[in-house]
Design a protein around this motif. Structure first.
Motif, PDB file in Angstrom:
ATOM      1  N   PHE A   1       0.024   4.609  -7.562  1.00 20.32           N
ATOM      2  CA  PHE A   1      -0.207   4.975  -6.168  1.00 20.32           C
ATOM      3  C   PHE A   1      -1.541   4.419  -5.698  1.00 20.32           C
ATOM      4  O   PHE A   1      -2.526   4.388  -6.459  1.00 20.32           O
ATOM      5  CB  PHE A   1      -0.236   6.494  -6.008  1.00 20.32           C
ATOM      6  CG  PHE A   1       1.112   7.146  -5.912  1.00 20.32           C
ATOM      7  CD1 PHE A   1       1.834   7.103  -4.727  1.00 20.32           C
ATOM      8  CD2 PHE A   1       1.661   7.806  -7.001  1.00 20.32           C
ATOM      9  CE1 PHE A   1       3.078   7.715  -4.623  1.00 20.32           C
ATOM     10  CE2 PHE A   1       2.900   8.420  -6.913  1.00 20.32           C
ATOM     11  CZ  PHE A   1       3.615   8.375  -5.720  1.00 20.32           C
ATOM     12  N   ALA A   2      -1.597   3.992  -4.432  1.00 24.13           N
ATOM     13  CA  ALA A   2      -2.868   3.635  -3.812  1.00 24.13           C
ATOM     14  C   ALA A   2      -3.726   4.890  -3.683  1.00 24.13           C
ATOM     15  O   ALA A   2      -3.218   6.012  -3.617  1.00 24.13           O
ATOM     16  CB  ALA A   2      -2.629   3.013  -2.442  1.00 24.13           C
ATOM     17  N   LEU A   3      -5.037   4.691  -3.661  1.00 22.52           N
ATOM     18  CA  LEU A   3      -5.962   5.816  -3.582  1.00 22.52           C
ATOM     19  C   LEU A   3      -6.054   6.339  -2.147  1.00 22.52           C
ATOM     20  O   LEU A   3      -5.830   5.611  -1.183  1.00 22.52           O
ATOM     21  CB  LEU A   3      -7.345   5.393  -4.076  1.00 22.52           C
ATOM     22  CG  LEU A   3      -7.416   4.923  -5.532  1.00 22.52           C
ATOM     23  CD1 LEU A   3      -8.838   4.538  -5.898  1.00 22.52           C
ATOM     24  CD2 LEU A   3      -6.898   6.000  -6.476  1.00 22.52           C
TER      25      LEU A   3
ATOM     26  N   GLY B   1       0.282   3.924   5.962  1.00 23.32           N
ATOM     27  CA  GLY B   1      -1.064   3.442   6.221  1.00 23.32           C
ATOM     28  C   GLY B   1      -1.077   1.973   6.602  1.00 23.32           C
ATOM     29  O   GLY B   1      -0.086   1.247   6.513  1.00 23.32           O
ATOM     30  N   ALA B   2      -2.264   1.522   7.007  1.00 20.76           N
ATOM     31  CA  ALA B   2      -2.404   0.148   7.468  1.00 20.76           C
ATOM     32  C   ALA B   2      -2.127  -0.848   6.364  1.00 20.76           C
ATOM     33  O   ALA B   2      -1.587  -1.931   6.597  1.00 20.76           O
ATOM     34  CB  ALA B   2      -3.815  -0.056   8.025  1.00 20.76           C
ATOM     35  N   SER B   3      -2.508  -0.517   5.137  1.00 24.67           N
ATOM     36  CA  SER B   3      -2.286  -1.437   4.029  1.00 24.67           C
ATOM     37  C   SER B   3      -0.805  -1.668   3.812  1.00 24.67           C
ATOM     38  O   SER B   3      -0.371  -2.775   3.506  1.00 24.67           O
ATOM     39  CB  SER B   3      -2.922  -0.888   2.750  1.00 24.67           C
ATOM     40  OG  SER B   3      -2.416   0.391   2.447  1.00 24.67           O
TER      41      SER B   3
ATOM     42  N   THR C   1     -11.094   0.205  -4.010  1.00 18.51           N
ATOM     43  CA  THR C   1     -10.996  -0.222  -2.610  1.00 18.51           C
ATOM     44  C   THR C   1      -9.552  -0.586  -2.254  1.00 18.51           C
ATOM     45  O   THR C   1      -9.296  -1.236  -1.249  1.00 18.51           O
ATOM     46  CB  THR C   1     -11.915  -1.424  -2.348  1.00 18.51           C
ATOM     47  OG1 THR C   1     -11.569  -2.494  -3.246  1.00 18.51           O
ATOM     48  CG2 THR C   1     -13.368  -1.036  -2.560  1.00 18.51           C
ATOM     49  N   ASN C   2      -8.600  -0.166  -3.110  1.00 14.20           N
ATOM     50  CA  ASN C   2      -7.168  -0.405  -2.914  1.00 14.20           C
ATOM     51  C   ASN C   2      -6.796  -1.886  -2.900  1.00 14.20           C
ATOM     52  O   ASN C   2      -5.864  -2.308  -2.214  1.00 14.20           O
ATOM     53  CB  ASN C   2      -6.651   0.285  -1.653  1.00 14.20           C
ATOM     54  CG  ASN C   2      -6.331   1.754  -1.920  1.00 14.20           C
ATOM     55  OD1 ASN C   2      -6.115   2.160  -3.054  1.00 14.20           O
ATOM     56  ND2 ASN C   2      -6.311   2.550  -0.860  1.00 14.20           N
TER      57      ASN C   2
END
Length: 211
Positions: free
Chosen positions: A129-131, A161-163, A198-199
């Motif tokens: 999972f992304a942080l 999210g934006a990412s 920082t993903n």
């Protein structure tokens, strides 16, 4: 094996069907976590370090209370041995990858299965999972692909999210339910995916030259 955020504690899984909690200043395990019916192939810590998740060849995942050593959650639904685990940094979701390419996401509070994703054509070697407060999930597998999934909905998009939104703009165009993008390697089995602090998504694997 996996280390906790309290770095002198770590957990191991074994073919003897158990997981064990260890401390770096002891030569014997602090907890023996027994309950799986087959080998324990992957383990991970909950972000609060009070729980451990384990995945097994018996096609189930379990969550254990570190203080008591008791199994407090049983997660079912996979049709193949569990090969990879990840807990979201918010501590609400558990994702597991399986040997047949399936990925499942459960709600930790209720043990309910939220999503079942399919896209990999071989074993899933790693999930992460992304942080932060995000439902962006990455996976890497035997088929030489890195895939991004939206664990907030079963059909992609959503509020990952934006990412996640930017990631959906790249890839091969074909989309499986819940899949945001598929990133292909040339001849590399993806053995590990990991989001940095920082993903930034990192992937590592083994190059397989043509015979």
């Amino acid at each position: 094996m996996a280390f906790s955020a309290v770095s002198h504690y770590f957990v191991s899984g074994s073919h003897d069907r158990t997981a064990r909690l260890w401390s770096t200043d002891h030569v014997y395990p602090l907890r023996l976590l027994a309950g799986h019916l087959s080998s324990v192939d992957c383990v991970t810590f909950h972000p609060n370090c009070n729980y451990i998740a384990s995945g097994s060849s018996d096609k189930t995942c379990r969550m254990w209370d570190i203080c008591s050593g008791n199994c407090v959650r049983l997660f079912k639904g996979l049709r193949a041995p569990v090969t990879a685990l990840s807990m979201s940094s918010c501590g609400k979701l558990l994702a597991a990858g399986a040997d047949d390419g399936q990925i499942m996401v459960w709600d930790l509070a209720t043990s309910n299965m939220l999503h079942s994703f399919r896209g990999h054509t071989g074993s899933v070697h790693s999930v992460d999972f992304a942080l932060g407060e995000t439902t962006l999930l990455a996976s890497g597998g035997q088929d030489g692909t890195v895939r991004l999934w939206d664990a907030s909905s079963g059909a992609g998009g959503g509020d990952a999210g934006a990412s996640a939104s930017s990631a959906a703009a790249v890839g091969d165009g074909a989309r499986h339910p819940g899949e945001l993008t598929c990133l292909k390697t040339k001849q590399t089995r993806v053995l590990k995916v990991r989001f940095s602090r920082t993903n930034l998504l990192l992937a590592a694997g083994a190059f397989a030259p043509d015979k």
